[in-house]
Design a protein around this motif. Structure first.
Motif, PDB file in Angstrom:
ATOM      1  N   LEU A  87      -1.449   6.158  38.084  1.00 35.22           N
ATOM      2  CA  LEU A  87      -1.296   5.360  36.864  1.00 35.22           C
ATOM      3  C   LEU A  87      -2.506   5.456  35.947  1.00 35.22           C
ATOM      4  O   LEU A  87      -2.503   4.921  34.844  1.00 35.22           O
ATOM      5  CB  LEU A  87      -1.028   3.900  37.211  1.00 35.22           C
TER       6      LEU A  87
ATOM      7  N   LEU B 279       1.890  -0.914  30.241  1.00 37.18           N
ATOM      8  CA  LEU B 279       2.244   0.373  30.828  1.00 37.18           C
ATOM      9  C   LEU B 279       2.776   1.284  29.738  1.00 37.18           C
ATOM     10  O   LEU B 279       3.418   0.818  28.793  1.00 37.18           O
ATOM     11  CB  LEU B 279       3.313   0.194  31.909  1.00 37.18           C
ATOM     12  N   LYS B 280       2.528   2.583  29.883  1.00 36.04           N
ATOM     13  CA  LYS B 280       3.058   3.583  28.960  1.00 36.04           C
ATOM     14  C   LYS B 280       3.753   4.651  29.776  1.00 36.04           C
ATOM     15  O   LYS B 280       3.400   4.892  30.929  1.00 36.04           O
ATOM     16  CB  LYS B 280       1.918   4.260  28.187  1.00 36.04           C
ATOM     17  N   VAL B 281       4.693   5.291  29.151  1.00 38.58           N
ATOM     18  CA  VAL B 281       5.331   6.444  29.781  1.00 38.58           C
ATOM     19  C   VAL B 281       5.141   7.630  28.832  1.00 38.58           C
ATOM     20  O   VAL B 281       5.314   7.510  27.627  1.00 38.58           O
ATOM     21  CB  VAL B 281       6.815   6.177  30.113  1.00 38.58           C
TER      22      VAL B 281
ATOM     23  N   ASP C 216       2.937   7.261  40.729  1.00 39.34           N
ATOM     24  CA  ASP C 216       2.630   6.102  39.886  1.00 39.34           C
ATOM     25  C   ASP C 216       3.149   4.846  40.592  1.00 39.34           C
ATOM     26  O   ASP C 216       4.334   4.540  40.530  1.00 39.34           O
ATOM     27  CB  ASP C 216       3.297   6.241  38.521  1.00 39.34           C
TER      28      ASP C 216
ATOM     29  N   TRP D  93       4.036   7.677  34.134  1.00 40.81           N
ATOM     30  CA  TRP D  93       3.601   6.337  33.760  1.00 40.81           C
ATOM     31  C   TRP D  93       2.095   6.257  33.809  1.00 40.81           C
ATOM     32  O   TRP D  93       1.450   6.909  34.631  1.00 40.81           O
ATOM     33  CB  TRP D  93       4.183   5.306  34.734  1.00 40.81           C
ATOM     34  N   SER D  94       1.523   5.431  32.933  1.00 38.03           N
ATOM     35  CA  SER D  94       0.074   5.221  32.937  1.00 38.03           C
ATOM     36  C   SER D  94      -0.236   3.790  32.513  1.00 38.03           C
ATOM     37  O   SER D  94       0.605   3.099  31.934  1.00 38.03           O
ATOM     38  CB  SER D  94      -0.631   6.213  32.011  1.00 38.03           C
ATOM     39  N   CYS D  95      -1.456   3.385  32.837  1.00 40.53           N
ATOM     40  CA  CYS D  95      -1.916   2.044  32.481  1.00 40.53           C
ATOM     41  C   CYS D  95      -3.401   2.106  32.165  1.00 40.53           C
ATOM     42  O   CYS D  95      -4.179   2.685  32.932  1.00 40.53           O
ATOM     43  CB  CYS D  95      -1.680   1.084  33.646  1.00 40.53           C
TER      44      CYS D  95
END
Length: 154
Positions: free
Chosen positions: A96, A146-148, A24, A102-104
């Motif tokens: 990501l 952003l998210k986790v 990520d 983590w992601s977006c």
């Protein structure tokens, strides 16, 4: 110099992804070049295609969140010489774009440009212009959410 900087940044992104393909990595900043410029296209190897970013394995293709802001308000991140440019960028690696770690969501990418930050309804208030006007920055900030992922319970 911009191409050298872009090559260095891409080299570091590539180094990270060669050891962990789905790492990520977010890369952002004021690059003083638009998406169509050589430093972004050939140096960073950025793409505006989700599929291209996700499918690139041997040669990473970071996803540009702001490849074209025309039609948006504002249509760029800086205003100068009578026109807008998008010099401020956020790039995401394929890691990501999944739901692990983590992601977006690329759709959350935006330019923060409320009326309080705009000079004469256009670009950002400039700072240090020598005329007594003192703004916050000569660029509008860019952002994304952003998210986790929640940690799996044992």
């Amino acid at each position: 110099r911009r191409m050298s900087y872009a090559n260095d940044c891409y080299g570091e992104i590539n180094r990270i992804l060669q050891s962990e393909l789905d790492a990520d990595v977010i890369f952002c900043g004021d690059l003083n070049d638009d998406f169509a410029d050589k430093s972004i296209q050939d140096g960073i190897k950025a793409t505006k295609s989700l599929d291209t970013c996700k499918e690139a394995k041997d040669s990473p293709r970071p996803l540009a969140l702001f490849p074209d802001l025309s039609g948006n308000d504002p249509p760029g991140t800086i205003f100068g010489k009578g026109k807008y440019s998008t010099f401020d960028h956020i790039f995401l690696t394929r890691g990501l774009l999944d739901t692990k770690g983590w992601s977006c969501d690329p759709k959350t990418g935006s330019v923060f440009a409320p009326k309080e930050l705009r000079f004469q309804g256009k670009g950002p208030f400039r700072f240090g212009d020598g005329k007594g006007d003192c703004g916050y920055s000569d660029h509008f900030p860019v952002m994304c959410k952003l998210k986790v992922a929640a940690k799996a319970e044992k």
